[in-house]
Write an enzyme that holds these catalytic residues in place. Structure first.
Site, PDB file in Angstrom:
ATOM      1  N   ASP A 293       0.869  -1.171   0.000  1.00 18.99           N
ATOM      2  CA  ASP A 293       0.000   0.000   0.000  1.00 18.99           C
ATOM      3  C   ASP A 293       0.911   1.228   0.000  1.00 18.99           C
ATOM      4  OD1 ASP A 293      -2.325   1.652   0.389  1.00 18.99           O
ATOM      5  OD2 ASP A 293      -1.713   1.822   2.479  1.00 18.99           O
ATOM      6  N   GLU A 523      -1.652  -1.086   6.160  1.00 21.99           N
ATOM      7  CA  GLU A 523      -1.930  -0.705   7.537  1.00 21.99           C
ATOM      8  C   GLU A 523      -3.341  -0.165   7.748  1.00 21.99           C
ATOM      9  OE1 GLU A 523      -2.049   2.982   8.208  1.00 21.99           O
ATOM     10  OE2 GLU A 523      -2.024   3.058   6.041  1.00 21.99           O
ATOM     11  N   ASP A 527      -7.091  -1.744   3.430  1.00 27.85           N
ATOM     12  CA  ASP A 527      -6.228  -2.846   3.001  1.00 27.85           C
ATOM     13  C   ASP A 527      -6.686  -4.196   3.550  1.00 27.85           C
ATOM     14  OD1 ASP A 527      -4.501  -0.945   1.794  1.00 27.85           O
ATOM     15  OD2 ASP A 527      -3.551  -0.576   3.727  1.00 27.85           O
TER      16      ASP A 527
END
Length: 664
Positions: A293, A523, A527
């Site tokens: 990410d 995080e 996600d």
């Protein structure tokens, strides 16, 4: 007498296992010892049990070595916390603090604690008064001491090196960092990977097969090979050979082969990497792709507010203009006030940046009446705003999120196209991260800046060049912002403007196309679906959402991705060590069994070979405590350099001794 003591001890262990329906190494050794005594060789039987017990003690020592890091963490448990008696957050004079010793398990959230120099912080907390230098090396592996100030968050278990602090508990003991580390590490060591579970099941069945084969050799041997039943001076008997097989083929070495898993889990915990089971190591070692990410993972996540730009639907004088900077000063203030009200209390980086920028500014009063959140897309709310001058209240309908999210509420394709054209024509270009805000059909762009974390380019280069992984970025941000960060950190494969379901789809597709597995590093709550679908999900635990932590397989306590290469290399090292140990165990069993059955080895030497093989497997497994490398060449080079350094040290010490002797 010693033989009797050893025989009684072995008998008790064997009887316990037999009554429990188990046939294992204790049973096999006890049977071999009794048979040896029965055949008139009490000394050999006692020697057999003595060597077995010594090897068992050594095995327990190596197993305890794998748990040493957890034991060290438990030693950091403060038994009590000094809880201050403070009313209404008003601190008394620091020279006259009144406190009581409260068991750390009873500390409540919101309690004020006193932490002196040399003491450990009892639970996760926030500095309320004072400052100090702390170390979290035993929690995360970070050696550098940290300076703390008022407002800083400190994990439970951190050591106060100097200074005095008054801290406010933010978590209970069970939820604190130190407790979670110990709990997850112990659970991981008990949560056996597939190979270890198979070896445990195989060991019991294998032991029964060994007993049957041994009985068969003892009974059939005299008929097939003309061996005597009982040993003579000229030839070892079939019973003696059967005992040799029983000892040599016992699965003791196979049973300790998975010791490397527990050792690796403990080694990772020392680096601030928490694994939710040994299966994560096998999964990590099998992966060929890693996806990151962007915001908060590759970047700092601490977005900085740059500008606010009205782009569509604002008034110019008495005329409505679709492309203009706002000519009504209150519009920009209203937009900022609405965005801050919608994002109040959020943990999202964009929301935090907006709220932080609004602090201390003279903005209209806005209150949220209704609110709806669309994960990975944006927010929709109905708000009340007090009009300046009149004091009246007007109703505002607002949406905040990506440009696609805002345009999804447009009444026509033409209006949607005009808004997107206005975004593309922004005077600030496309380098910044931006969010779109629509308030009563007036659209405003909020521009923010995000920076890559320091050290990320080195991590990406190591994963690509050393680990030979396919590296990609999966982000919900727009194309220009995503590629700006990707170019800065060295990622060449980027997928942007993704919704949570899009990330999930990319994770599944990448795993299928590349073969093997995929590691997802993130995080945020956005996600979570991708983390759950990935072969291995890795999260930054300090900033991760509760959902992301729940579905992840690996938690990083450091607030960066610097440990990801170590984690993957450790997984590959561990799986390699386990395979080596299994091969070594099987080789030792074969090399000891065949000569024993053929009558070439006495029983005591068979025991020595068997237990020696077990110790070799233990020594091989304990290598998982060493820092991993990416190839056997690097391992060999490391061994050569270590050997050279030790030779050089011995040479210098001998030279110093000779010189000292010469001067006397």
């Amino acid at each position: 007498m010693r033989t009797l003591v050893l025989t009684v001890s072995a008998s008790l262990d064997a009887l316990t296992d037999i009554f429990g329906g188990k046939v294992n190494i204790h049973v096999l050794m006890a049977l071999a010892a009794f048979a040896s005594v029965f055949m008139g060789n009490p000394l050999e039987g006692g020697l057999l049990l003595a060597m077995f017990n010594l090897a068992h003690i050594a095995e327990e020592y190596f197993t305890s070595r794998s748990m040493v890091d957890v034991k060290e963490l438990k030693e950091n448990y403060p038994d009590f916390a000094l809880v201050l008696d403070i009313a209404n957050d008003n601190l008394p004079n620091t020279s006259d603090l009144a406190y009581q010793r409260v068991p750390v398990h009873d500390v409540e959230v919101g309690s004020y604690l006193f932490v002196g120099a040399g003491e450990s912080v009892p639970v996760d907390c926030e500095v309320f008064q004072g400052n100090a230098t702390i170390t979290v090396e035993h929690l995360t592996g970070e050696v550098k001491p940290l300076e703390t100030e008022v407002g800083d968050r400190i994990p439970g278990g951190a050591r106060n090196l100097d200074g005095r602090m008054i801290v406010k508990a933010t978590k209970t003991w069970k939820e604190s960092t130190l407790s979670r580390i110990v709990q997850l590490t112990e659970e991981a060591q008990l949560n056996k990977p597939k190979l270890q579970r198979w070896l445990d099941e195989f060991g019991e069945r294998y032991s029964k097969v060994v007993v049957v084969l041994s009985v068969a050799i003892a009974v059939i041997g005299p008929f097939l090979f003309k061996w005597p039943f009982i040993s003579t001076s000229a030839c070892r008997g079939s019973v003696y050979r059967a005992l040799g097989l029983m000892v040599a083929a016992s699965p003791c070495a196979l049973a300790v082969a998975p010791l490397a898993y527990a050792t690796a889990i403990s080694s990772c915990a020392r680096k601030g990497i928490l694994l939710k089971g040994g299966h994560a190591l096998d999964a990590l070692a099998s992966c060929h792709t890693i996806a990151f990410d962007k915001t908060g993972t590759l970047t700092t996540g601490g977005l900085v507010f740059k500008a606010i730009e009205p782009i569509y639907g604002h008034f110019v004088g008495n005329n409505r203009s679709n492309f203009a900077s706002c000519c009504i000063p209150n519009c920009e203030k209203e937009a900022l006030a609405v965005a801050a009200a919608m994002e109040k209390g959020t943990t999202h980086p964009i929301g935090r940046a907006v709220v932080d920028h609004s602090v201390g500014k003279d903005l209209p009063s806005v209150s949220v009446e209704r609110f709806e959140y669309f994960p990975g897309r944006g927010l929709v709310a109905t708000l009340n705003s007090i009009e300046s001058g009149t004091g009246g209240v007007k109703l505002l309908k607002a949406s905040l999120g990506s440009v696609d999210f805002i345009t999804s509420f447009c009444k026509s394709e033409d209006e949607s196209k005009k808004i997107k054209d206005a975004v593309n024509a922004s005077s600030y270009g496309s380098e910044f991260v931006h969010a779109a805000l629509s308030v009563n059909e007036k659209v405003t762009l909020i521009h923010l800046e995000d920076r890559p974390r320091s050290g990320v380019p080195d991590v990406i280069a190591e994963l690509r060049d050393q680990a030979k992984l396919r590296v990609m970025m999966l982000t919900g941000d727009h194309k220009s912002s995503a590629w700006r960060v990707a170019n800065a950190v060295g990622i060449q494969e980027v997928y942007c403007s993704l919704k949570p379901e899009d990330k999930l789809s990319h994770v599944k597709d990448a795993s299928r196309d590349m073969g093997g597995g995929l590691i997802m590093v993130g995080e945020g709550i956005n996600d979570a679906p991708a983390l759950a679908a990935a072969t291995v999900g890795i999260v930054l635990a300090r900033r991760a959402s509760a959902t992301a932590i729940a579905v992840a397989d690996v938690l990083l306590l450091r607030d960066n991705i610097s440990c990801v290469p170590f984690c993957i290399a450790k997984a590959r090292q561990t799986t390699s060590l386990v395979k080596q140990s299994v091969a070594l165990a099987l080789s030792c069993i074969f090399l000891a069994s065949l000569p024993s059955v053929l009558g070439f080895l006495p029983l005591w030497l068979t025991v020595l070979l068997h237990e020696g093989g077990t110790l070799l497997v233990c020594l091989n497994s304990i290598r998982a405590l060493n820092d991993p490398t990416w190839s056997w060449r690097q391992d060999l080079l490391h061994l050569i350099n270590e050997f050279k350094s030790r030779l050089l040290f011995l040479s210098r010490r001998n030279t110093s001794s000779i010189q000292a002797a010469a001067t006397q």
